[in-house]
Design a protein around this motif. Structure first.
Motif, PDB file in Angstrom:
ATOM      1  N   ILE A   1       1.101  -1.077   0.265  1.00 22.37           N
ATOM      2  CA  ILE A   1      -0.073  -0.135   0.084  1.00 22.37           C
ATOM      3  C   ILE A   1       0.755   1.264   0.083  1.00 22.37           C
ATOM      4  O   ILE A   1       0.651   2.289  -0.860  1.00 22.37           O
ATOM      5  N   ALA A   2       2.050   1.228   0.861  1.00 21.38           N
ATOM      6  CA  ALA A   2       2.979   2.503   0.581  1.00 21.38           C
ATOM      7  C   ALA A   2       3.459   2.620  -0.553  1.00 21.38           C
ATOM      8  O   ALA A   2       3.584   3.676  -1.113  1.00 21.38           O
ATOM      9  N   GLY A   3       3.884   1.502  -1.283  1.00 22.36           N
ATOM     10  CA  GLY A   3       4.623   1.570  -2.356  1.00 22.36           C
ATOM     11  C   GLY A   3       3.845   2.185  -3.569  1.00 22.36           C
ATOM     12  O   GLY A   3       3.974   3.059  -4.268  1.00 22.36           O
ATOM     13  N   VAL A   4       2.331   1.490  -3.653  1.00 21.23           N
ATOM     14  CA  VAL A   4       1.372   2.123  -4.515  1.00 21.23           C
ATOM     15  C   VAL A   4       1.004   3.634  -4.234  1.00 21.23           C
ATOM     16  O   VAL A   4       1.098   4.357  -5.292  1.00 21.23           O
ATOM     17  N   THR A   5       0.944   3.953  -2.991  1.00 22.90           N
ATOM     18  CA  THR A   5       0.886   5.158  -2.610  1.00 22.90           C
ATOM     19  C   THR A   5       1.750   6.135  -3.276  1.00 22.90           C
ATOM     20  O   THR A   5       1.369   7.366  -3.839  1.00 22.90           O
ATOM     21  N   ALA A   6       2.873   5.893  -2.776  1.00 24.79           N
ATOM     22  CA  ALA A   6       4.167   6.632  -3.337  1.00 24.79           C
ATOM     23  C   ALA A   6       3.969   6.800  -4.852  1.00 24.79           C
ATOM     24  O   ALA A   6       4.322   8.253  -5.122  1.00 24.79           O
ATOM     25  N   GLY A   7       4.022   5.559  -5.609  1.00 24.77           N
ATOM     26  CA  GLY A   7       3.859   5.521  -7.239  1.00 24.77           C
ATOM     27  C   GLY A   7       3.006   6.574  -7.642  1.00 24.77           C
ATOM     28  O   GLY A   7       2.901   7.601  -8.507  1.00 24.77           O
ATOM     29  N   TYR A   8       1.791   6.664  -7.175  1.00 24.94           N
ATOM     30  CA  TYR A   8       0.557   7.283  -7.490  1.00 24.94           C
ATOM     31  C   TYR A   8       0.656   8.792  -7.227  1.00 24.94           C
ATOM     32  O   TYR A   8       0.360   9.668  -8.232  1.00 24.94           O
ATOM     33  N   TRP A   9       1.426   9.171  -5.887  1.00 20.68           N
ATOM     34  CA  TRP A   9       1.399  10.464  -5.676  1.00 20.68           C
ATOM     35  C   TRP A   9       2.591  10.998  -6.750  1.00 20.68           C
ATOM     36  O   TRP A   9       2.561  12.269  -7.135  1.00 20.68           O
ATOM     37  N   LEU A  10       3.581  10.263  -6.813  1.00 19.14           N
ATOM     38  CA  LEU A  10       4.794  11.083  -7.687  1.00 19.14           C
ATOM     39  C   LEU A  10       4.224  11.083  -8.993  1.00 19.14           C
ATOM     40  O   LEU A  10       4.676  12.069  -9.755  1.00 19.14           O
ATOM     41  N   GLU A  11       3.446  10.148  -9.723  1.00 21.58           N
ATOM     42  CA  GLU A  11       2.981  10.245 -10.837  1.00 21.58           C
ATOM     43  C   GLU A  11       1.911  11.308 -11.097  1.00 21.58           C
ATOM     44  O   GLU A  11       2.018  12.318 -11.955  1.00 21.58           O
ATOM     45  N   THR A  12       0.987  11.711 -10.028  1.00 22.86           N
ATOM     46  CA  THR A  12       0.262  12.951  -9.884  1.00 22.86           C
ATOM     47  C   THR A  12       1.097  14.084 -10.164  1.00 22.86           C
ATOM     48  O   THR A  12       0.536  15.005 -10.752  1.00 22.86           O
TER      49      THR A  12
END
Lengths: 243, 106
Positions: A224-235
């Motif tokens: 969940i931390a990794g997916v959140t980080a990726g999503y946030w960076l992409e946004t």
């Protein structure tokens, strides 16, 4: 090296064989665990038939091991079942990941895909689903990969139950490293964008920090931390391109 | 405790967890942002499985030294994977390095 155009003309049978072939390293990696599970089961009080039944009907390595441990410790049934739920929660994340690819599938296919949904089957099959070709037979690839894993798991459980005592320390062979090397080789092609590299780094770091959590929860927290980080960076990246 | 009751209960909850989302997939509308987030799941999950398996060789103690053959094998696999993008080469090279190193340090 096959190209996308070769895939679309594969028959279901070819897909099954390709899936079974591609999962071989992970099958090899699971051999010692299956043997150890069968061997340990003898001392835990679980009957021969129920041990095989657990591998055949539950088909979830980590939760099977934990159930043995809890059984040996004299736990109650509700507690073991509750622990099983927590340990296998990560499979829900895999199901979510597969959603875009199963929306057109029959309910029978969905049940088959669900029954066999393990770490290994997901890891191998998601790559096939993500390939751009429009082959209608990708579920057969999944079935080939998952089926090979399944038959191997039952066979190794049986080996452990019957000749497990005679097999010298299966844990020390280092065969499980095959899984590590395979997963590394599968992650590498993803690491092409900055958000993806960030997601992978965060997941790895959090997995180490959360290693002490029981019931494989560290894996969920890290994912969940990794997916959140990726999503946030992409946004953030998208906003910067826009702005 | 009844063995088969245990197996049946475990099988039921495990299958329910795996099948629930798939069963209702026709009724779940995937928003573009959810699809975007789910795209991170495969590499992130694999990383979360691999890293602890490498740096905790016994499952509990952090092993970041050269005695840890898993770490050395994993570093070789990462280098190979980034260099040649060939899965079989990565597996073979990683395994060979791991076994060779294990033999050296033992």
């Amino acid at each position: 090296m096959a190209t996308a155009s070769d895939f679309s003309i594969r028959s279901p049978r070819q897909e099954v064989l390709a899936g079974a072939r591609d999962i071989i390293p992970l099958v090899v990696g699971a051999i010692p665990f299956g043997i150890i599970f069968g061997t340990l089961a003898q001392g835990s009080g679980l009957s021969f038939g129920a041990t095989l039944g657990m591998s055949a009907f539950v088909f979830a390595g980590s939760s099977q091991f934990i159930a043995l441990g809890l059984l040996a410790a004299g736990s109650t049934l509700p507690l073991i079942v509750l622990t099983t739920v927590v340990v296998n929660l990560r499979h829900m994340l895999y199901a979510a990941s597969l959603l875009p690819y199963v929306q057109g599938a029959s309910q029978r296919w969905k049940a088959v895909i669900g029954f066999f949904l393990t770490d290994e089957a997901f890891a191998i099959a998601i790559r096939r689903y993500q390939q751009p070709d429009l082959s209608p037979h990708k579920h057969w690839y999944y079935l080939g990969a998952a089926g090979a894993m399944y038959l191997n798991w039952i066979f190794c459980t049986w080996l452990g139950l019957t000749v497990g005592q005679l097999i010298p320390n299966a844990a020390a062979w280092g065969l499980d490293f095959a899984m590590v090397a395979t997963f590394i080789g599968m992650v590498a092609p993803y690491a092409t964008t900055r958000p993806m590299v960030g997601a992978i780094a965060v997941a790895g770091l959090v997995a180490v920090l959360a290693n002490g959590l029981p019931h494989k929860l560290g894996l969920m927290v890290a994912a969940i931390a990794g997916v959140t980080a990726g999503y946030w960076l992409e946004t953030r990246l998208m906003q910067r391109v826009k702005g | 405790m009844n063995d088969w009751l245990l197996v049946a209960s475990m099988a039921l909850v495990t299958f329910s967890i795996r099948y629930a989302l798939l069963a209702f997939s026709g009724r779940i509308s995937l928003s573009p942002s959810l699809v975007r987030a789910l795209g991170y799941v495969p590499p992130v999950v694999l990383t979360a499985i691999v890293v602890p398996a490498v740096v905790f060789p016994d499952g509990e103690t952090l092993g970041l030294g050269w005695q840890n053959a898993r770490l050395v094998g994993a570093i070789a696999a990462v280098a190979l994977a980034l260099w040649r993008k060939n899965l079989l080469l990565t597996i073979a090279g990683g395994m060979a390095t791991f076994w060779g190193w294990q033999w050296l340090v033992s």
